[in-house]
Design a protein around this motif. Structure first.
Motif, mmCIF file in Angstrom:
data_model
loop_
_atom_site.group_PDB
_atom_site.id
_atom_site.type_symbol
_atom_site.label_atom_id
_atom_site.label_comp_id
_atom_site.label_asym_id
_atom_site.label_seq_id
_atom_site.Cartn_x
_atom_site.Cartn_y
_atom_site.Cartn_z
ATOM 1 N N CYS A 88 -10.677 43.571 76.363
ATOM 2 C CA CYS A 88 -11.522 43.723 77.539
ATOM 3 C C CYS A 88 -12.229 44.722 77.870
ATOM 4 O O CYS A 88 -13.301 44.735 78.049
ATOM 5 C CB CYS A 88 -10.439 43.083 78.694
ATOM 6 S SG CYS A 88 -11.438 43.040 80.022
ATOM 7 N N ILE A 122 -10.619 41.805 90.511
ATOM 8 C CA ILE A 122 -9.430 41.369 89.509
ATOM 9 C C ILE A 122 -8.154 40.837 90.509
ATOM 10 O O ILE A 122 -7.212 40.104 89.867
ATOM 11 C CB ILE A 122 -8.892 42.524 88.546
ATOM 12 C CG1 ILE A 122 -8.145 41.792 87.372
ATOM 13 C CG2 ILE A 122 -8.397 43.631 89.203
ATOM 14 C CD1 ILE A 122 -8.765 40.811 86.835
ATOM 15 N N CYS A 145 -5.455 38.390 81.023
ATOM 16 C CA CYS A 145 -6.029 37.306 81.894
ATOM 17 C C CYS A 145 -7.500 36.976 81.158
ATOM 18 O O CYS A 145 -7.790 37.522 80.284
ATOM 19 C CB CYS A 145 -5.957 37.873 83.153
ATOM 20 S SG CYS A 145 -7.774 38.728 83.654
ATOM 21 N N THR A 188 -6.772 37.979 75.696
ATOM 22 C CA THR A 188 -6.172 39.054 76.587
ATOM 23 C C THR A 188 -5.252 38.536 77.716
ATOM 24 O O THR A 188 -5.002 37.359 77.732
ATOM 25 C CB THR A 188 -7.572 39.738 77.296
ATOM 26 O OG1 THR A 188 -8.348 38.429 77.896
ATOM 27 C CG2 THR A 188 -8.434 40.341 76.210
ATOM 28 N N PRO A 202 -3.150 42.296 86.212
ATOM 29 C CA PRO A 202 -2.803 40.939 85.841
ATOM 30 C C PRO A 202 -1.304 40.999 84.984
ATOM 31 O O PRO A 202 -1.186 42.048 84.451
ATOM 32 C CB PRO A 202 -3.701 40.255 85.153
ATOM 33 C CG PRO A 202 -4.755 40.851 85.638
ATOM 34 C CD PRO A 202 -4.620 42.169 85.868
ATOM 35 N N CYS A 219 -9.574 45.642 84.701
ATOM 36 C CA CYS A 219 -8.614 46.535 84.950
ATOM 37 C C CYS A 219 -8.026 47.371 83.812
ATOM 38 O O CYS A 219 -7.557 48.374 83.980
ATOM 39 C CB CYS A 219 -7.384 45.722 85.329
ATOM 40 S SG CYS A 219 -6.205 45.053 84.011
ATOM 41 N N ALA A 220 -9.006 47.143 82.671
ATOM 42 C CA ALA A 220 -8.438 48.198 81.560
ATOM 43 C C ALA A 220 -7.383 48.104 80.860
ATOM 44 O O ALA A 220 -6.892 48.905 80.140
ATOM 45 C CB ALA A 220 -9.121 49.337 81.957
ATOM 46 N N GLN A 221 -6.344 47.143 80.958
ATOM 47 C CA GLN A 221 -5.115 47.095 80.277
ATOM 48 C C GLN A 221 -5.044 46.682 79.063
ATOM 49 O O GLN A 221 -4.358 47.033 78.002
ATOM 50 C CB GLN A 221 -4.249 45.985 81.148
ATOM 51 C CG GLN A 221 -3.627 46.306 82.354
ATOM 52 C CD GLN A 221 -2.571 45.132 82.662
ATOM 53 O OE1 GLN A 221 -1.537 45.273 82.351
ATOM 54 N NE2 GLN A 221 -3.133 44.040 83.078
ATOM 55 N N CYS A 222 -6.305 45.723 78.614
ATOM 56 C CA CYS A 222 -6.410 45.109 77.317
ATOM 57 C C CYS A 222 -7.664 45.872 76.590
ATOM 58 O O CYS A 222 -8.561 45.798 77.087
ATOM 59 C CB CYS A 222 -6.663 43.587 77.339
ATOM 60 S SG CYS A 222 -5.635 42.840 78.511
HETATM 61 S S1 SF4 Z 1 -8.507 40.636 80.530
HETATM 62 FE FE1 SF4 Z 1 -6.886 42.277 80.423
HETATM 63 S S2 SF4 Z 1 -8.036 44.301 80.833
HETATM 64 FE FE2 SF4 Z 1 -9.401 42.523 81.297
HETATM 65 S S3 SF4 Z 1 -8.911 42.169 83.402
HETATM 66 FE FE3 SF4 Z 1 -7.616 40.800 82.456
HETATM 67 S S4 SF4 Z 1 -5.819 41.997 82.272
HETATM 68 FE FE4 SF4 Z 1 -7.382 43.429 82.832
#
Ligand code: SF4
Ligand SMILES: Cc1cc2nc3c(=O)[nH]c(=O)nc-3n(C[C@H](O)[C@H](O)[C@H](O)COP(=O)(O)O)c2cc1C
Ligand code: FES
Lengths: 435, 165
Positions: A359, A178, A399, A397, A196, A353-356
């Motif tokens: 995703c 990422i 990114c 999302t 991101p 990256c597990a933020q969203c």
């Molecule tokens: S879509 Fe969201 S969770 Fe998935 S890698 Fe991008 S920022 Fe991280």
């Protein structure tokens, strides 16, 4: 050249001319090959002049999105009294992509020169080259070249005796696909988790350390010195097809070809020629089944689609996929599409990256459903479920990693549905066991 | 291996502190030295120890929690001791399609590792599968410690391992 193979007559060596020549890695060797002439000329130009030449060349970003480089540079503010940054993206981690590593390993000074010219164009004092931690050998070669470039005075406080300061240095990554996403890359440099950032603000407004920043791929920046020395018109004239796709492109070809490697083509070369002539075609008795032309995030093409496809931004888009990074994965008739698509989904699930939520959950769930199908436990409704999930993972999302996971699933089901059905109906024996 | 006296030593000896401080002028913040500092710590001890995390936090003026969050994000930092030689093999699709799993099997067999991620009984090796190493045309690529090695075949594994006593 088609490293590690000799130059093929179908290639147009520009960036790859000196791949394989150990002396080209040294400062003296690079200068002997005409190196640092582009920087010397750029040091006499205004930022506006540099940006104008790059704009006129038609150069587009080689990192995946194909955004016009000169235009990207023109978004940077003029004299605003703030530091500006150039980040060079050497995170190269997209499955199928292994072309930037050859620039780093064989012609590091071409990149250093490109970085320095980029700094002049966007009024940056320093360029930070973000190298993925796994690229131990390429990164060390680059660091050695940087030390030599400083010692020779080509960069530093008084670059080539111009009185102008240009600093270029390496920042090592530490594993995480990422971080190739431009805002995640900036967080990694700032000493944060590589998540991101939400855009806007765009990097040209508020990027690294909150300052105006431009991010460019290794191959993009390495293409700049010859554009300065030989001119925009010459570069723009390198095209076999669309005026919107100019210059040469490094295509790293892997998978089921006889001669995997990095080939440099003039934009517009037929994909058929690239796969069958340059890369040597299929192994004995095998036929082409599918091509993922631009790194694992782009739609899969069938052999029929690839047969008539022109290798440039517009040509591949017309065939239903994308040129992306130029990482080409070639699959022959032995390939289990369901398995490989599962393996790609697993890659994205691992790298999210597990933020969203869409995703994090979507990549994991997609992988689990595909694994279930490969265990022979799939249900007829699973393909619709996968497509539904993919829909929820696209355009929603922070990114596009999430979209990238959905892409091979959607194109795979659309184009190779019978292979999924065979596992689901039991016509094909399971290849995965209960975990 | 946590009893290894080397891991009890501080990360920032005068030499290593000088190394870090040499990088400082490149960045407008101390926090930007975090990834480089973690690399220095890992090279010193073989892994990032809890004590190293505290030391780095103090050195850079950030919280221990921040350092821990960053360490856990990046897969190349080890938060536990690993075998003397750490092997990372790519098994992502392009490599998988061209036989990477056979190489993994050969690695497990010849290192004596019972499983991926578990150090071999003699402590000599740890083998893990990783995602794309950016060398997909050179199947099977791997990292052994800091050495990037291309085009490993199952048959080539014993000879390769012999180079890492
Ligand atoms: S879509 Fe969201 S969770 Fe998935 S890698 Fe991008 S920022 Fe991280
Ligand atoms: C998940 C993700 C991973 C990416 N990885 C890379 C990469 O490894 N290298 C790269 O140059 N660009 C990568 N990109 C694209 C960058 O965000 C950015 O667009 C690019 O570096 C810009 O350079 P260019 O305009 O010269 O192409 C990635 C994008 C995403 C969303
Ligand atoms: S998929 Fe193995 S190196 Fe890229």
């Amino acid at each position: 050249m088609g490293w590690p193979h000799p130059i093929h007559p179908g290639e147009t060596p520009l960036l790859s001319t000196h791949f394989g020549e150990v002396e080209a890695r040294t400062h003296a060797g690079w200068v002997a090959r005409g190196g640092y002439e582009g920087l010397r000329q750029a040091l006499t130009m205004t930022p506006e002049e540099i940006v104008a030449v790059v704009k006129a060349s038609g150069l587009r970003g080689r990192g995946g999105a194909g955004f016009p480089t000169g235009m990207k540079w023109s978004f940077m503010p003029k004299e605003d009294g703030q530091p500006h940054y150039l980040c060079c993206n050497a995170d190269e981690s997209e499955p199928g992509t292994f072309k930037d590593r050859e620039i780093l390993r064989w012609t590091p000074h071409a990149l250093i020169e490109g970085c320095a010219i980029g700094c002049l164009g966007i009024r940056a004092d320093s360029c930070i080259i973000f190298v993925r931690g796994e690229y131990t050998e390429p990164g060390r070669i680059l660091e050695a070249a940087l030390a030599e470039a400083y010692a020779a005075g080509s960069i530093g406080a008084d670059a080539m005796g111009s009185g102008k300061r240009v600093d270029v240095f390496v920042h090592w990554g530490a594993g995480a696909y990422i971080c190739g996403e431009e805002t995640a890359l900036m967080n990694a440099i700032e000493g944060k988790r590589g998540n991101p950032r939400i855009k806007p603000p765009f990097p040209a407004v508020s990027g690294l350390f909150g300052m105006p920043t431009t991010i460019n791929n290794v191959e993009t920046l390495a293409a700049v010195p010859p554009i300065i020395t030989r001119g925009a018109a010459w570069y723009a004239g390198l095209s076999l097809s669309s005026p919107k796709s100019t210059g040469t492109k490094l295509i790293s070809v892997c998978g089921h070809v006889r001669r995997p490697g990095t080939y440099e083509i003039t934009m517009g070369l037929p994909m058929q020629e690239l796969i069958f002539d340059l890369a040597g075609g299929m192994r004995e008795g095998r036929t082409l089944k599918a091509v993922i032309p631009g790194g694992s995030s782009v739609p899969i093409l069938t052999a029929e689609e690839a047969a008539t496809c022109i290798t440039d931004y517009e040509g591949i888009a017309a065939a239903g996929s994308l040129l992306g990074s130029g990482g080409m994965i070639v699959m022959d008739d032995t390939t289990d599409m369901v398995f490989q698509i599962m393996r790609l989904a697993k890659f994205y699930a691992h790298e999210s990256c597990a933020q969203c939520t869409n995703c994090r959950e979507g990549t994991a769930w997609t992988t689990r459903i595909l694994e279930r199908i490969l265990r022979g436990e799939g249900q007829a409704s699973d393909l619709d479920l996968l497509l539904d999930l993919a829909d929820n993972m696209t355009g929603r999302t922070i990114c596009v990693l999430s979209d990238s996971c959905a892409t091979p699933v959607v194109s795979g089901i659309k184009k190779f549905r019978s292979e999924f059905d065979a596992y689901i109906s039991g016509a094909r024996a399971p290849v995965l066991q209960e975990a | 291996m946590s009893a290894d006296p080397a891991t009890q030593e501080p990360v920032f000896t005068p030499a290593r502190r000088a190394h870090l401080e040499q990088l400082a002028p490149r960045y407008p913040t101390r926090q930007a030295l975090l990834l480089p500092a973690l690399w220095i710590a890992q090279r010193a001890h073989g892994w990032v120890t809890p004590a190293a995390i505290e030391e780095i936090a103090a050195e850079l003026g950030v919280t221990t929690a921040h350092v821990q969050g960053v360490v856990s994000f990046y897969t190349m930092y080890h938060t536990h001791p690993v075998g003397r030689h750490f092997i990372q093999v790519c098994t992502t699709s392009p490599c998988h399609m061209c036989g990477a799993t056979k190489v993994v099997e050969a690695l497990l067999e010849h290192t004596g590792c019972i499983d991926l991620g578990a150090p071999s009984p003699d402590g000599r090796f740890t083998v893990i599968e990783v995602e794309c190493l950016g060398a997909c045309g050179f199947v099977t690529p791997m990292l052994i410690d800091d050495d990037f090695i291309e085009s490993v075949t199952p048959d080539g594994v014993p000879e390769l391992l012999a180079r890492y006593p």
